[in-house]
Motif scaffolding. Structure first.
Motif, mmCIF file in Angstrom:
data_model
loop_
_atom_site.group_PDB
_atom_site.id
_atom_site.type_symbol
_atom_site.label_atom_id
_atom_site.label_comp_id
_atom_site.label_asym_id
_atom_site.label_seq_id
_atom_site.Cartn_x
_atom_site.Cartn_y
_atom_site.Cartn_z
ATOM 1 N N GLN A 3 53.856 35.965 66.080
ATOM 2 C CA GLN A 3 54.344 35.034 67.089
ATOM 3 C C GLN A 3 53.748 33.652 66.854
ATOM 4 N N ALA A 4 54.571 32.725 66.380
ATOM 5 C CA ALA A 4 54.139 31.344 66.202
ATOM 6 C C ALA A 4 54.126 30.654 67.565
ATOM 7 N N LEU A 5 53.396 29.575 67.642
ATOM 8 C CA LEU A 5 53.250 28.852 68.903
ATOM 9 C C LEU A 5 54.603 28.411 69.439
ATOM 10 N N GLY A 6 54.881 28.764 70.689
ATOM 11 C CA GLY A 6 56.124 28.343 71.318
ATOM 12 C C GLY A 6 57.350 29.130 70.913
ATOM 13 N N GLN A 7 57.141 30.211 70.173
ATOM 14 C CA GLN A 7 58.264 31.026 69.710
ATOM 15 C C GLN A 7 58.139 32.454 70.224
ATOM 16 N N GLY A 8 59.231 33.194 70.132
ATOM 17 C CA GLY A 8 59.155 34.614 70.423
ATOM 18 C C GLY A 8 58.593 35.376 69.235
ATOM 19 N N PRO A 9 58.108 36.582 69.458
ATOM 20 C CA PRO A 9 57.591 37.391 68.350
ATOM 21 C C PRO A 9 58.675 37.687 67.318
ATOM 22 N N GLU A 10 58.263 37.744 66.054
ATOM 23 C CA GLU A 10 59.176 38.117 64.967
ATOM 24 C C GLU A 10 58.647 39.356 64.260
ATOM 25 N N PHE A 11 59.554 40.269 64.013
ATOM 26 C CA PHE A 11 59.210 41.558 63.391
ATOM 27 C C PHE A 11 58.637 41.360 61.994
ATOM 28 N N LEU A 12 57.572 42.114 61.709
ATOM 29 C CA LEU A 12 56.991 42.125 60.368
ATOM 30 C C LEU A 12 57.236 43.464 59.680
ATOM 31 N N THR A 13 56.777 44.563 60.318
ATOM 32 C CA THR A 13 56.843 45.850 59.643
ATOM 33 C C THR A 13 56.765 46.977 60.658
ATOM 34 N N TYR A 14 57.190 48.174 60.219
ATOM 35 C CA TYR A 14 57.279 49.341 61.100
ATOM 36 C C TYR A 14 56.766 50.582 60.380
ATOM 37 N N PHE A 15 55.982 51.383 61.109
ATOM 38 C CA PHE A 15 55.498 52.668 60.618
ATOM 39 C C PHE A 15 55.988 53.788 61.528
ATOM 40 N N PRO A 49 47.101 54.737 57.152
ATOM 41 C CA PRO A 49 46.887 55.888 56.254
ATOM 42 C C PRO A 49 46.854 57.253 56.939
ATOM 43 N N GLU A 50 46.392 57.323 58.182
ATOM 44 C CA GLU A 50 46.313 58.623 58.841
ATOM 45 C C GLU A 50 47.276 58.718 60.022
ATOM 46 N N GLY A 51 48.207 57.789 60.086
ATOM 47 C CA GLY A 51 49.212 57.846 61.140
ATOM 48 C C GLY A 51 48.716 57.447 62.503
ATOM 49 N N SER A 52 47.563 56.790 62.552
ATOM 50 C CA SER A 52 47.047 56.326 63.839
ATOM 51 C C SER A 52 46.729 54.836 63.747
ATOM 52 N N VAL A 53 45.491 54.487 63.459
ATOM 53 C CA VAL A 53 45.084 53.089 63.338
ATOM 54 C C VAL A 53 45.829 52.424 62.187
ATOM 55 N N SER A 54 46.191 51.161 62.415
ATOM 56 C CA SER A 54 46.864 50.389 61.376
ATOM 57 C C SER A 54 46.096 49.104 61.113
ATOM 58 N N THR A 55 46.181 48.649 59.870
ATOM 59 C CA THR A 55 45.558 47.389 59.484
ATOM 60 C C THR A 55 46.600 46.493 58.841
ATOM 61 N N LEU A 56 46.650 45.266 59.282
ATOM 62 C CA LEU A 56 47.478 44.247 58.647
ATOM 63 C C LEU A 56 46.546 43.327 57.869
ATOM 64 N N LYS A 57 46.784 43.233 56.581
ATOM 65 C CA LYS A 57 45.932 42.405 55.729
ATOM 66 C C LYS A 57 46.727 41.211 55.219
ATOM 67 N N ILE A 58 46.113 40.072 55.263
ATOM 68 C CA ILE A 58 46.719 38.862 54.721
ATOM 69 C C ILE A 58 45.776 38.328 53.661
ATOM 70 N N GLN A 59 46.283 38.218 52.446
ATOM 71 C CA GLN A 59 45.465 37.721 51.341
ATOM 72 C C GLN A 59 45.714 36.229 51.147
ATOM 73 N N ARG A 60 44.678 35.558 50.710
ATOM 74 C CA ARG A 60 44.779 34.125 50.368
ATOM 75 C C ARG A 60 45.497 33.361 51.477
ATOM 76 N N THR A 61 44.935 33.413 52.676
ATOM 77 C CA THR A 61 45.605 32.838 53.845
ATOM 78 C C THR A 61 45.973 31.374 53.643
ATOM 79 N N GLN A 62 47.100 31.001 54.233
ATOM 80 C CA GLN A 62 47.609 29.639 54.216
ATOM 81 C C GLN A 62 47.704 29.155 55.663
ATOM 82 N N GLN A 63 47.790 27.832 55.830
ATOM 83 C CA GLN A 63 47.856 27.278 57.187
ATOM 84 C C GLN A 63 49.066 27.806 57.946
ATOM 85 N N GLU A 64 50.162 28.034 57.250
ATOM 86 C CA GLU A 64 51.366 28.516 57.932
ATOM 87 C C GLU A 64 51.236 29.954 58.432
#
Lengths: 114, 112
Positions: free
Chosen positions: A37-49, A70-85
């Motif tokens: 969810q960017a500032l002033g916007q509605g949420p946008e879908f990324l991924t589904y498990f 990995p075990e169907g419970s906790v999830s991690t979203l990883k972002i590599q080499r983050t950018q300002q956007e």
């Protein structure tokens, strides 16, 4: 747990750093969603498990974004080499099953990339 | 392309007023429409609508869906300052995933 839990609540990263965002869904919920969810916007879908299987990653904006559950419970979203956007609130939601079931949201992680 | 549009984008009212928030959509194979309230914490679920013409109510809030004209409204009567929030409308299209397509949100401010 009582609701969807996300951590950290706030994350400040320097451009180029890697970050990892965690989501603990409601116990017993099969489906897990990530939204951006960017500032002033509605949420946008990324991924589904569904359990541990990542069935839809069509919303991930680039190959720097990676999610796992990995075990169907906790999830991690990883972002590599983050950018300002990448600065946004990252919301996690879970539901008992995917289609036509209410998605319950966590409070989100606010990521600021400097 | 699937799309959800909310109006107005922002609204300022006084306590006791009645407000109507609008949500129109264009999606392939509509499945359901949901309303959420977002304060500075987790978006909280308000309503899920799947059938036309059936009003859903919860206290001072109510919502209805028109699948022919492709829109929904959310009504809040006798507004209170605690109703100040962003109201999000989302649509689920028929797919295997159940992902939601959100509108931009309506920011409601209720003044004392």
């Amino acid at each position: 747990g009582a609701g969807v839990s996300q951590s950290p609540r706030y994350k400040v990263a320097k451009r180029g750093q890697d970050v990892a965002l965690r989501c603990d869904p409601i116990s017993g919920h099969v489906s897990l969603f990530w939204y951006q969810q960017a500032l002033g916007q509605g949420p946008e879908f990324l991924t589904y498990f569904q359990n541990e299987a990542q069935l839809d990653k069509s919303g991930l904006p680039s190959d720097r974004f990676f999610a796992e559950r990995p075990e169907g419970s906790v999830s991690t979203l990883k972002i590599q080499r983050t950018q300002q956007e990448d600065s946004a609130v990252y919301l996690c939601a879970s539901s008992f099953q995917g289609p036509k079931n209410i998605q319950y949201f966590g409070a989100g992680t606010r990521l600021s990339v400097l | 392309e699937d799309k959800v549009v909310q109006s107005p984008l922002s609204l300022v009212v006084h306590e006791g007023d009645t407000v109507t928030l609008n949500c129109s959509y264009e999606v392939t194979n509509f499945r359901s429409l949901l309303w959420y309230k977002q304060e500075k914490k987790a978006p909280t679920f308000l309503f899920m609508l799947t059938s036309s013409g059936i009003e859903k109510k919860s206290g001072r809030l109510s919502s209805i869906l028109d699948k022919k004209e492709l829109f929904s409204i959310l009504n809040i009567t006798a507004t209170q300052t605690g109703d100040s929030a962003i109201y999000l409308c989302a649509v689920e299209a028929a797919s295997n995933t159940g992902k939601l397509i959100f509108g931009q949100g309506t920011t409601l401010q209720v003044k004392p």
